[in-house]
Design an enzyme around this catalytic site. Sequence first.
Site, PDB file in Angstrom:
ATOM      1  N   ARG A 159     -33.413 -45.910  27.223  1.00 44.27           N
ATOM      2  CA  ARG A 159     -34.596 -45.451  28.304  1.00 44.27           C
ATOM      3  C   ARG A 159     -36.001 -46.533  27.918  1.00 44.27           C
ATOM      4  O   ARG A 159     -36.332 -46.819  28.977  1.00 44.27           O
ATOM      5  CB  ARG A 159     -35.163 -44.056  27.800  1.00 44.27           C
ATOM      6  CG  ARG A 159     -34.328 -42.837  28.156  1.00 44.27           C
ATOM      7  CD  ARG A 159     -34.604 -41.601  27.324  1.00 44.27           C
ATOM      8  NE  ARG A 159     -35.783 -41.307  28.091  1.00 44.27           N
ATOM      9  CZ  ARG A 159     -36.510 -39.999  27.947  1.00 44.27           C
ATOM     10  NH1 ARG A 159     -36.286 -39.401  26.723  1.00 44.27           N
ATOM     11  NH2 ARG A 159     -37.643 -39.953  28.409  1.00 44.27           N
ATOM     12  N   VAL A 209       5.499 -73.298   7.402  1.00 47.94           N
ATOM     13  CA  VAL A 209       5.735 -74.070   8.582  1.00 47.94           C
ATOM     14  C   VAL A 209       4.818 -75.358   8.496  1.00 47.94           C
ATOM     15  O   VAL A 209       3.740 -75.169   8.449  1.00 47.94           O
ATOM     16  CB  VAL A 209       5.670 -73.411   9.832  1.00 47.94           C
ATOM     17  CG1 VAL A 209       5.698 -74.511  11.008  1.00 47.94           C
ATOM     18  CG2 VAL A 209       6.811 -72.156   9.991  1.00 47.94           C
ATOM     19  N   ALA A 236      -1.017 -59.561  10.730  1.00 47.20           N
ATOM     20  CA  ALA A 236      -1.170 -58.602  11.998  1.00 47.20           C
ATOM     21  C   ALA A 236      -0.516 -59.000  13.392  1.00 47.20           C
ATOM     22  O   ALA A 236       0.313 -58.263  13.857  1.00 47.20           O
ATOM     23  CB  ALA A 236      -2.556 -58.442  12.052  1.00 47.20           C
ATOM     24  N   ALA A 237      -0.965 -60.373  13.553  1.00 46.55           N
ATOM     25  CA  ALA A 237      -0.449 -60.695  14.844  1.00 46.55           C
ATOM     26  C   ALA A 237       0.855 -60.980  15.002  1.00 46.55           C
ATOM     27  O   ALA A 237       1.546 -60.717  15.852  1.00 46.55           O
ATOM     28  CB  ALA A 237      -1.348 -61.904  15.589  1.00 46.55           C
ATOM     29  N   CYS A 294      -9.097 -56.624   5.997  1.00 49.02           N
ATOM     30  CA  CYS A 294     -10.531 -56.111   6.072  1.00 49.02           C
ATOM     31  C   CYS A 294     -10.706 -55.115   4.742  1.00 49.02           C
ATOM     32  O   CYS A 294     -11.600 -54.708   4.366  1.00 49.02           O
ATOM     33  CB  CYS A 294     -10.631 -55.346   7.441  1.00 49.02           C
ATOM     34  SG  CYS A 294     -10.435 -56.347   8.769  1.00 49.02           S
TER      35      CYS A 294
END
Length: 467
Positions: A456, A92, A21-22, A55
């Site tokens: 509340r 790497v 993803a990144a 995921c």
Amino acid sequence: MNTSRTEERSRERLVVVGGDAAGMSAASQARRLKGPDALEIVAFERGHFTSYSACGIPYWVGGDVPDRDRLIARSPEEHRARDIDLRMRTEVVEIDVEGSRVRARDLDAGTETWTAYDKLVIATGARPIRPDLPGVDATGVHGVQTLDDGQALLDTLTATEGRRAVVVGAGYIGVEMAEALINRGYEVTVVNRGKEPMSTLDPDMGRLVHKAMEGLGITMVDDAEVTALRTDDDGRVRAVATEDAEHPADVVVLGIGVRPETTLAKAAGLPLGDHGGLLTDLALRVRGHANIWAGGDCVEVLDLVSGRERHIPLGTHANKHGQIIGANVGGDYATFPGVVGTAVSKVCDLEIARTGLREKDADRAGLRYVSVTVESTSRAGYYPGAAPMTVKMLAERRTGRLLGVQIVGREGAGKRVDIAAVALTAGMTVEQMTALDLGYAPPFSPVWDPILVAARKATAAVRKGAS
């Protein structure tokens, strides 16, 4: 072993370590901003897949997603068609910061090559925690982090005759994998070292998850430490041992959690935080290194509520990181301000969500707070399908600032956490939240949404504490 050096180059070169993803979001965004004549992009991925949804793996394993390829957003061929030199099955193994180069190993051929860079993106992700226990490397024991891991688990499930599964750990991945294995017809035992499942929740909310999992036929073993994985003579797992019991197993899934995969970064002398993740600035540059960026599960991020660095491995963050890094590499400007720690999951029809701080997070940060819990329903009580839900809310004692929300309930409960996530990001007080103009109709909510009921009650608790 063959070693070669790259040829001289005339273009600026971006090297990306990690193809999910990144990393690939960064590469793609940089390519949009700079054409191939201005920027060469070389990306390394040690696995067989790129740009996929980790995921979604439990839902693929469980059969909800029938085809593995549906989890893949963009294939290697699609990336290469955008002038990205993507090298699959290439790991790497060294970052030479002083020399501005990386050493990569072709995992199939065994050859190694040095590749120079002008700009570097580290997106090495996270690795599953694999405890140092006897038998942990036995046949039939699986971690689940990548598509390759998911495929290996499915292959084991297909080849295994027995129908007994043990999941070690009861966090998000453990709970989701327990459901997946139940859906595949396995007898499932979850062994958890905590007193309740889902340590991302407070124990009282985790107890609700415990009851729901038992209701599905899952055997819950809480407050138990795994001491060994027993094996047969052929080296295949047969049981998970704790201090006072053995739990038979034909397959074992490790759902203990993950750690940042920063082995390369540490060896290169790059700065790491308390949780082992890379430290970056707001532009996601690695601190102290103008031409190195990092993003995704290998970095630590700022918690906007506590003001501290945390490791929160989520695909939502990774994709945002990639977009921001790609913008900065491509000559634009973008920043990642931080997170509030929002996550949502489910076990069958039970939805589990949280954002902000738990009680122990607030204690660790030295915050004084009030805590309230309310019981409500996802729809108007008289409307068909109304289901129970529990909302827990934390607020700072003196100021009333919202600190965190946890939700456990049935259909329609989980995504309500997004209301709280926005309120946390905006720094709202619980009293301000009571005035939120939320949508209402009987099929969607009671006239007082459960989030507002909790706000509340929290407001009243804050006022009582101030009097």
